[in-house]
Structure formats: C-alpha cells, structure tokens
Design a protein around this motif. Structure first.
Motif, mmCIF file in Angstrom:
data_model
loop_
_atom_site.group_PDB
_atom_site.id
_atom_site.type_symbol
_atom_site.label_atom_id
_atom_site.label_comp_id
_atom_site.label_asym_id
_atom_site.label_seq_id
_atom_site.Cartn_x
_atom_site.Cartn_y
_atom_site.Cartn_z
ATOM 1 N N LYS A 82 -27.593 11.907 -12.098
ATOM 2 C CA LYS A 82 -28.541 11.237 -12.997
ATOM 3 C C LYS A 82 -29.525 10.348 -12.255
ATOM 4 O O LYS A 82 -30.638 10.137 -12.713
ATOM 5 C CB LYS A 82 -27.778 10.423 -14.041
ATOM 6 N N LYS A 83 -29.107 9.805 -11.115
ATOM 7 C CA LYS A 83 -29.994 8.871 -10.414
ATOM 8 C C LYS A 83 -30.747 9.522 -9.264
ATOM 9 O O LYS A 83 -31.536 8.855 -8.595
ATOM 10 C CB LYS A 83 -29.182 7.681 -9.886
ATOM 11 N N GLY A 84 -30.489 10.798 -9.026
ATOM 12 C CA GLY A 84 -31.074 11.457 -7.857
ATOM 13 C C GLY A 84 -32.587 11.384 -7.809
ATOM 14 O O GLY A 84 -33.174 11.001 -6.799
ATOM 15 N N ILE A 85 -33.234 11.744 -8.944
ATOM 16 C CA ILE A 85 -34.693 11.745 -8.956
ATOM 17 C C ILE A 85 -35.221 10.315 -8.841
ATOM 18 O O ILE A 85 -36.179 10.045 -8.117
ATOM 19 C CB ILE A 85 -35.225 12.428 -10.244
ATOM 20 N N GLY A 86 -34.556 9.413 -9.542
ATOM 21 C CA GLY A 86 -34.948 8.004 -9.452
ATOM 22 C C GLY A 86 -34.894 7.520 -8.010
ATOM 23 O O GLY A 86 -35.782 6.809 -7.540
ATOM 24 N N LEU A 122 -28.895 13.135 -1.288
ATOM 25 C CA LEU A 122 -27.832 12.198 -0.904
ATOM 26 C C LEU A 122 -28.397 11.071 -0.040
ATOM 27 O O LEU A 122 -28.030 9.904 -0.204
ATOM 28 C CB LEU A 122 -26.717 12.925 -0.153
ATOM 29 N N ALA A 123 -29.330 11.427 0.851
ATOM 30 C CA ALA A 123 -29.929 10.400 1.699
ATOM 31 C C ALA A 123 -30.705 9.413 0.842
ATOM 32 O O ALA A 123 -30.636 8.194 1.054
ATOM 33 C CB ALA A 123 -30.852 11.061 2.733
ATOM 34 N N ALA A 124 -31.440 9.926 -0.155
ATOM 35 C CA ALA A 124 -32.206 9.048 -1.037
ATOM 36 C C ALA A 124 -31.270 8.150 -1.839
ATOM 37 O O ALA A 124 -31.526 6.953 -2.004
ATOM 38 C CB ALA A 124 -33.086 9.880 -1.971
ATOM 39 N N LEU A 125 -30.156 8.729 -2.310
ATOM 40 C CA LEU A 125 -29.188 7.938 -3.081
ATOM 41 C C LEU A 125 -28.594 6.823 -2.225
ATOM 42 O O LEU A 125 -28.370 5.702 -2.690
ATOM 43 C CB LEU A 125 -28.066 8.837 -3.597
ATOM 44 N N ARG A 126 -28.385 7.176 -0.968
ATOM 45 C CA ARG A 126 -27.816 6.182 -0.049
ATOM 46 C C ARG A 126 -28.840 5.064 0.159
ATOM 47 O O ARG A 126 -28.524 3.883 0.032
ATOM 48 C CB ARG A 126 -27.472 6.858 1.284
ATOM 49 N N ALA A 127 -30.104 5.444 0.421
ATOM 50 C CA ALA A 127 -31.139 4.453 0.700
ATOM 51 C C ALA A 127 -31.427 3.589 -0.533
ATOM 52 O O ALA A 127 -31.595 2.374 -0.423
ATOM 53 C CB ALA A 127 -32.421 5.161 1.156
ATOM 54 N N ALA A 128 -31.472 4.207 -1.697
ATOM 55 C CA ALA A 128 -31.886 3.468 -2.889
ATOM 56 C C ALA A 128 -30.744 2.690 -3.525
ATOM 57 O O ALA A 128 -30.914 1.564 -3.963
ATOM 58 C CB ALA A 128 -32.493 4.438 -3.905
ATOM 59 N N PHE A 129 -29.577 3.301 -3.609
ATOM 60 C CA PHE A 129 -28.495 2.678 -4.374
ATOM 61 C C PHE A 129 -27.233 2.421 -3.568
ATOM 62 O O PHE A 129 -26.209 2.025 -4.120
ATOM 63 C CB PHE A 129 -28.142 3.549 -5.585
ATOM 64 N N GLY A 130 -27.280 2.704 -2.274
ATOM 65 C CA GLY A 130 -26.107 2.461 -1.436
ATOM 66 C C GLY A 130 -24.924 3.359 -1.762
ATOM 67 O O GLY A 130 -23.780 3.034 -1.428
ATOM 68 N N LEU A 131 -25.183 4.492 -2.429
ATOM 69 C CA LEU A 131 -24.076 5.415 -2.741
ATOM 70 C C LEU A 131 -23.658 6.154 -1.471
ATOM 71 O O LEU A 131 -24.484 6.472 -0.638
ATOM 72 C CB LEU A 131 -24.510 6.424 -3.795
ATOM 73 N N ASP A 132 -22.364 6.432 -1.360
ATOM 74 C CA ASP A 132 -21.926 7.114 -0.141
ATOM 75 C C ASP A 132 -21.052 8.322 -0.461
ATOM 76 O O ASP A 132 -20.352 8.341 -1.466
ATOM 77 C CB ASP A 132 -21.162 6.134 0.758
#
Ligand SMILES: Cc1cc2nc3c(=O)[nH]c(=O)nc-3n(C[C@H](O)[C@H](O)[C@H](O)COP(=O)(O)OP(=O)(O)OC[C@H]3O[C@@H](n4cnc5c(N)ncnc54)[C@H](O)[C@@H]3O)c2cc1C
Lengths: 474, 288
Positions: free
Chosen positions: A322-326, A255-265
């Motif tokens: 789907k975007k987690g690893i990315g 979740l932290a990576a998703l937040r940093a990379a794609f701004g997901l919250d």
C-alpha cells in the motif's frame, strides 16, 4: 461556440450559481487528472445533483455545440477526465448518495459520484462489500470505476468492475436518460458502457453487486532472492488450482524506496516480495490453500515466508504494497505509473525488458503490480520540469507497452486509453479492428461532443489540439 | 445446410445475396426464432479445432466452431476446464447432464447460463476474431486476462445471437480442473420434455421461482440462482417469472426472444444498424 459568459450564465440558470465553477483558479484544478503530461483547462465546471440536471446540461451543450466531459474524482491515469476541447466538465461531486441497499439480494444503488470505499462502508455491518478495490478507493468514484472498468489487488479472484455492475442509468450523448441492465433478455449494453471511459454517456447512478465478506483471510508476505523466482512462484500458485484473492509483487527498487521513505526492512538479499492473500468461508480450507502457496514459494527458493492470521498482522504485511507508490513519491519529484498486461508466464522476460529500457533512457524504474493478472505497473521516477526527462519517460513507456503487445498482451490493464494511449491502441489493433470499435461507439455516440478525443483515434478536430495539451509542468 | 471449412469459403457464402442463418451444431434451435425462408442455412461447425492451449497462463485459443465436448477434453489434458455446464436431458432414470452439446461459438452467442459464480462468459472470454457482415475480419481483446484497451466488443457480442458479427476464433480463460463450490442440485423425473426455459434470478427471486415452478423445475444452481425449467406449463406464460423493481432480476431464454424494455430495444436496433446494416446475419433473431 457561445462566449464564456453566455456559457456560465446558461449553466447557472440550469443548476444554480453555487454549482458552477468559472474562476480561473478553480478551473486550473480541473486541467488534468492524475495523468499530468497532458493538460487542457475547461471553460466551466458544473456540479449537477440529479439525473435531470445532467440531462439539461447535456441538452444545452448539444444545442449550443459545446463539448462536455464527465468527471469523478479525477484520479484517472490516462487523461480521460481532461476536457480536451475546452468545454464543460460535469463533475459528479454532488451525485454522491447511496440510494438503496438491498441486503437479501446483495445489491446496492448509488449515484455515480459516490466514493468507492463508501459503498463498502455502508454494508460492512452486513458482512458484505463492493469488491473492486483500486488503490485509489478512498477517493475514486463509482462513475470513474465504471468508466475505466477499474480493478484492484482483489480483482484476481473477484473480477473487475464489469463483474459487479447489475444495472446503470446514463444520460446518453443525445440527452436521453436511459437505464440498462446486465444479463437482461436483450443485448448486454452494460458490458459496452463499462470501460467506455465516459464516451458513451454520463452515468448518473448504478446498482452494484455486493459480495459476501470472506470469514477467513490469510495473508503471506514472501521474500525471494530473485524476480524470476517470484515470477515462477506466481505461475505455479495459479497452476496449482488455488485462486488467491490477491497476488501482488514488489521489486527491489520499491523495497529501496520503502526503506528510504519509511524505514521498512526486509530480509538480506531480497530482490522481490510477493504478497499472497487467500480467503474463503472455511478457515481450514483457506489454511490449506495458504499452505500450498507457501510450499510452492519454498520450492522456488523463498528466503522468508511470513503468514498473518489477525487483522493487525495482515495490515502490517500489506504496508509494503500500500505504501510502495507513496515511497516512490518521497524519493523523486514526479512519478508516472504505467499500465500494461501480458500473459503471466511472460513476467520474468518482461521485467527484464523493463529494466533494460529504463537503463537505456537513464531512468529509475520500480515495479509494484498485480502479478496474478500479469498486470504490470512500471513506476518511473523523473523530474517533470525537465523537458528532456519528460521525453525520455514517454519514449520508455511506449517501448514497454509495445513489448506488451508483442507478447500477446494489452496496452492497458486498468488505467484506460484516455488521451495517453490513443497511438498505442492503433498499434494493438488494425484499422478494421478499430472500425469495429467505432461502430460500437456509434450506437450511443454519433456526434463529437461527449468526451471528445478519447479512446479512438482520428476524431474530428482532435489532432490540432494535441500539441496544446502536451505540456511541461510550470 | 452449408458447412464451410475455411474462412474464405464462409466469406464466399456471405458474398452471395441471401442473408445467412447461422448456427453451430444447431443444438439451441428451440431457444431461437425460426429462420426466414430466403436465408442460407450455415453451420459454423466446420471451422473447428483447438489452436493453442497455454497451461501456464490458463488461456486457450480455439475456432468458435469447436464442439464444447472436444474443447473440454483438450483442456482436461492440461488439467484445465471451462467452468460451464452442459444441458439437461430426460431419459433413463430421469434428468441427467447430457455432456455439453453445441460449440464454443454457440455457447457465447446464446450466453448460456453459467453455474460458477463470478465466472460468466463475459469474464472468461478474453478476445475474439469475428467476421463482419461486409466480409471483413476484425479482432477485439487480447490474450491477457485483464484488459481495458478500447471497447470490449467481444464481451458485448456475447448473447447477441449472431445478429451483429460471427465469432471465428476465440480466446478464453480456463480454470483448473476440480475445486469450486457445489454447483447444481437435481430435481429428477418431475417432468418430461426438453428444457424450455432457463431462468436466472436474484437470491430472493430464486426462492419465489422455486416455489412457483416446483412442478416443472429440472435442475437448480443455487450459487448463481439459475433454474432449468421444463414442461408445457411454461408455454405462453410470458417472459418473466420473477419480477422485482427496480432491477429486473429474471432472465428467461425463450423461443424467439423475450420482452425487452423500450429503450434497450431501440438501442438494439441501432446496434444492428451500426454492425450489420445490410442485415446479413440471422434476420429476425431477437426481433432484429
Ligand atoms: C494513487 C492511485 C492509485 C490507483 N490505483 C488504481 C488501481 O489499483 N486500479 C485501477 O484500476 N485504477 C487505479 N487508479 C486509477 C483511477 O483511480 C481509476 O481509474 C478510477 O476508477 C477513476 O475514478 P475517478 O472517480 O477518479 O474518475 P476520473 O479520473 O474523474 O475519470 C475517469 C474517467 O471516467 C469518466 N467518468 C467519470 N465519471 C463518470 C460518469 N459519471 N459517467 C461517465 N464517465 C465518467 C471520465 O470522463 C474519465 O474518462 C489509481 C489512481 C491513483 C491516482
């Protein structure tokens, strides 16, 4: 062993010059698959376009005592498509046609190099699909799926590749073209070839089962304050008798990576996300299943349950998965995705162990995985230009997989043994167990040329090559 | 018939010179070849019992000689079941499901048809410990519901009718009781006698087969396109009811085994030579 020029000449005679790669630059692209810790450059890469060409190449290699390795898209994650002894790589790139579609009998015949997703796209209009859906499905091949017995998020309900192969044709390690059928009156050799990582021959084409595309699909993304809560929800959902189509978990680091990379919250205080998908032909039944899952999640202290009904809403909920690893790729120079399986009730204990090991080795680890199957994918971030970090990653990975064995699980759920896990296979199985496996291999492959040095330990000539493979990226 | 009650006892029988003709509770005899006169008849039913049930993982471990009925009862106590059907018997008001005769090992060795789509024995069997012809014991698989660690020997052994190695203990995935699609339709009182063939076809083959075998069909399972057939009309008819190209899509379980394509027949011989070179187990079964 013939000289490289003689080898290239021979291959060009067999398949034509445009189907042979021999320039160092071109060969470099084939020195590893998506598991990049071990590398070896092939002497030549050949792109056959028929069963007969595959057979001719294999026969030539047998005569000249040259090792050969089948390869699909090279997305494998255990080094299976690496040419361990420096011989010929047979790429399935030009064997990529769909040969027949039999809608009434729900089956499709395709060549081994056909891309997984293309199979589904070919029958979408008939409301059918090819069920195995590895995350690499837009590039990985049917031959690679067969060789690795690949799974995906929807394996929980629909089963792994093995459940979807009706027949296959392979060029065996003696250079014979043979067709094998699943569920025939004799032995089911298909069940042995599927998952054999290209060591029992080169699959040229296969009939696959097509699965009706469910009419109704509901997806939920559920936020939990603790990993333990999410894990307990997984166990409780399965125990309730609902068989979700997919049941996937993502932890705080993802979740932290998703937040940093794609701004997901995600909601404040979320430590784990669970993606639950239910499907079927009756919308009411699927809604009822989803209601059971949601109420279990609430009992386990879920912070938020979002349920999607439309295709667009569903796609939005799948983004995290789907975007987690990315996203991890964004925040670290290199990542390595490990793969181990445990009985699913051991998930909380295992995730805790993974966190401890990572901490011990000073590594960042994130988990995004097939929770319903108990199939973990600890994803470790590191810098592969630093030998000390490479060492630490390997050690941490081995500790994690050893624990999987101790908990009654397996050292691989879907990525295979390849060259990566040969040592661990010896920890999972005794010498007698491995002899049983070696006997099975011997039915097809008595020599040492077809995808040598993969899966089984103690193959002739492999040990001395090992140190050469293990490289730090340059 | 000898009925060892420990692995050591079974190994001792194997140590004797004679080949072994192995069965569970011997309920599938009519689908099998005849034992050679020199063989020692051995029942595995003495190595029975449920070893562990893990309801939270829906995984169970048992001795292969455990009767299916007993196994299902043990699972049911935990709200679980193996999604397989029993046999069909004539009697009283017509055909009826005769519970589940036989043992777990027999179910796997004979690869008895399943009725729940997608949940055949090769999916349900997660691991096994086997006895080999040289007396050693080996295991394959694990307790995980998904594994690609090495070759799936345990799954390959399904349907090999005890010609390669003997199942001692098995690990299976169970499913929750209840649920699932409607599985079978009956065709009651059409014919007498035992089920003589079980046929699995493709969806189009299923309609054909039903038409051709209208007078002798016992039970049908449309979800898996499986027919249970009965009656002497079948005798000598050959091994395939429905033929389609290029995937042979019919499977009949016939006494003595059905016709197998040449390439597979050759591989079967090589499998026998690799696993049981001394032909200790079930010589003559499936023509091996
Ligand atoms: C981003 C990413 C996500 C992934 N997600 C998943 C996932 O969700 N689930 C999963 O199971 N895997 C996953 N994988 C792993 C990988 O994609 C699968 O193992 C895939 O099936 C490999 O296919 P490939 O065509 O790339 O095969 P390759 O990597 O080229 O080869 C893999 C193995 O198959 C053999 N092989 C290839 N073609 C043939 C043939 N024609 N005949 C015989 N042997 C052959 C090779 O020798 C090698 O041993 C993922 C990988 C990546 C990079």
């Amino acid at each position: 062993m013939p000289t490289r020029d003689a080898l290239v000449d021979a291959m060009e005679r067999l398949v034509g010059a445009d189907a042979v790669l021999s320039q160092p630059g071109a060969l470099k692209a084939y020195d590893c698959d998506a598991y990049s810790l071990d590398r070896a450059t092939p002497r030549v890469v050949v792109l056959p376009s028929s069963r007969e060409q595959v057979r001719d190449i294999v026969r030539w290699c047998l005569d000249a005592d040259v090792p050969f390795t089948p390869r699909g898209a090279g997305t494998g994650l255990s080094g299976g498509a690496m040419d361990a002894l420096g011989g010929v790589i047979l790429s399935s790139k030009r064997l990529n046609r769909i040969l027949d579609i039999d809608v009434p009998n729900r089956r499709l015949w395709a060549q081994a190099g056909a891309v997984n997703l293309h199979l589904t796209q070919a029958v979408e209009a008939d409301r059918l699909h090819f069920a195995p859906d590895p995350s690499s499905q837009s590039v990985c091949t049917l031959g690679g799926n067969i060789a690795e017995n690949s799974g995906g998020p929807h394996t929980l309900k629909y089963g792994v590749t093995a459940q979807h192969i009706l027949a296959l044709t392979l060029v065996d390690p003696d250079g014979e073209i043979i067709t094998l059928e699943a569920g025939g009156p004799g032995f089911d050799f298909v069940s042995l070839v599927v998952g054999s990582e290209g060591t029992l021959g080169i699959v040229t084409d296969a009939w696959v089962r097509l699965t009706p595309t469910p009419e109704a699909v509901r997806t939920a993304l559920i936020a939990f304050p603790t990993v333990a809560g999410a894990s307990q929800a997984v166990a409780a959902i399965i125990a309730s008798g609902v068989i979700p189509a997919a049941l996937e978990m993502m932890d705080r680091q993802i979740l932290a990576a998703l937040r940093a990379a794609f701004g997901l919250d995600y909601p404040e205080g979320t430590d784990a996300l669970l993606l639950v998908e239910c499907d079927g032909c009756d919308a009411d039944e699927v809604d009822a299943e989803m209601a059971v899952a949601a109420s279990i999640a609430n009992d386990q202290g879920a912070l938020q349950v979002q349920i999607a009904h439309t295709r667009a809403e569903r796609a939005a909920l799948w983004t995290a998965r789907k975007k987690g690893i990315g996203a991890m790729g964004w925040i670290a120079p290199t990542i390595i995705t490990h793969d181990g399986v445990i009985p699913r009730s051991k998930l909380p204990e295992m995730l805790e162990f993974v966190a401890t090991v990572a901490e011990e080795h000073g590594l960042m680890v994130a988990n995004l995985f097939h929770a319903g199957d108990g199939n973990l994918h600890p994803c470790i971030a590191f810098d592969d230009r630093d030998p000390a970090q490479v060492e630490a990653v390997i050690e941490a990975g081995e500790k994690i997989l050893r624990r999987c064995i101790e908990l009654g699980g397996s050292v691989s759920g879907e990525h295979g043994i390849g060259v990566e896990k040969i040592d661990l296979l010896q920890e999972m199985f005794t010498a007698d167990d491995l002899r049983l496996q070696a006997d099975a291999k011997r039915i097809f492959n008595k020599g040492g040329l077809c995808n040598a040095c993969k899966v089984l330990p103690n193959q002739k000539g492999c040990l001395e090559h090992r140190r050469r493979w293990r490289g730090v990226a340059t | 018939m000898i009925r060892p009650t420990s692995v050591a006892e079974l190994q001792a029988v194997l140590a004797d010179e004679k080949p072994l003709w192995v069965c569970g509770l011997d309920t599938k005899r009519r689908f099998r070849a005849a034992p050679p006169p020199e063989a020692t008849l051995v029942s595995m039913a003495g190595l029975a019992g449920v070893i562990a049930i893990h309801p939270e993982d829906q995984v169970a471990v048992a001795w292969a000689g455990t009767p299916l009925v007993e196994f299902q009862e043990a699972l049911a106590e935990h709200g679980l079941r193996l999604p397989i059907l029993g046999e069909w018997r004539m009697g009283g008001a017509g055909w009826h499901a005769a519970g589940m005769p036989g043992t777990l090992g027999g179910w796997l060795a004979m690869d008895m048809p399943h009725v729940w789509p997608g949940y055949g024995p090769r999916r349900l069997l997660l691991g096994a410990t086997v006895l080999r012809g040289d007396g050693t014991i080996a295991k394959a698989g694990s307790q995980a519901v998904k594994s690609v660690a090495g070759y799936d020997i345990h799954k390959f052994l399904v349907g090999t009718r005890g010609t390669l190695a003997l199942f001692l203990q098995i690990i299976v995935q169970a499913l929750p009781l209840g649920g699932g699609p409607p599985l079978v339709e009956y065709e009651s009182g059409v014919s007498n006698g035992p089920v003589e063939a079980i046929l699995t076809t493709t969806p189009t083959g299923f309609a054909d087969a039903l038409a051709r075998h209208a007078s002798i069909t016992v039970v049908r399972a449309p979800a898996t396109q499986t027919l249970w057939l009965s009656g002497s009309a079948l005798a000598g008819e050959g091994d395939r009811v429905v033929a389609a190209t290029p995937v042979r899509d019919a499977r009949a379980v016939w006494p003595g085994g059905a016709r197998v394509p040449h390439a597979e027949r050759k591989l079967m011989g090589m499998a026998k030579a690799a696993f049981d070179p001394e032909r200790r187990f079930n010589p003559g079964e499936l023509g091996l």
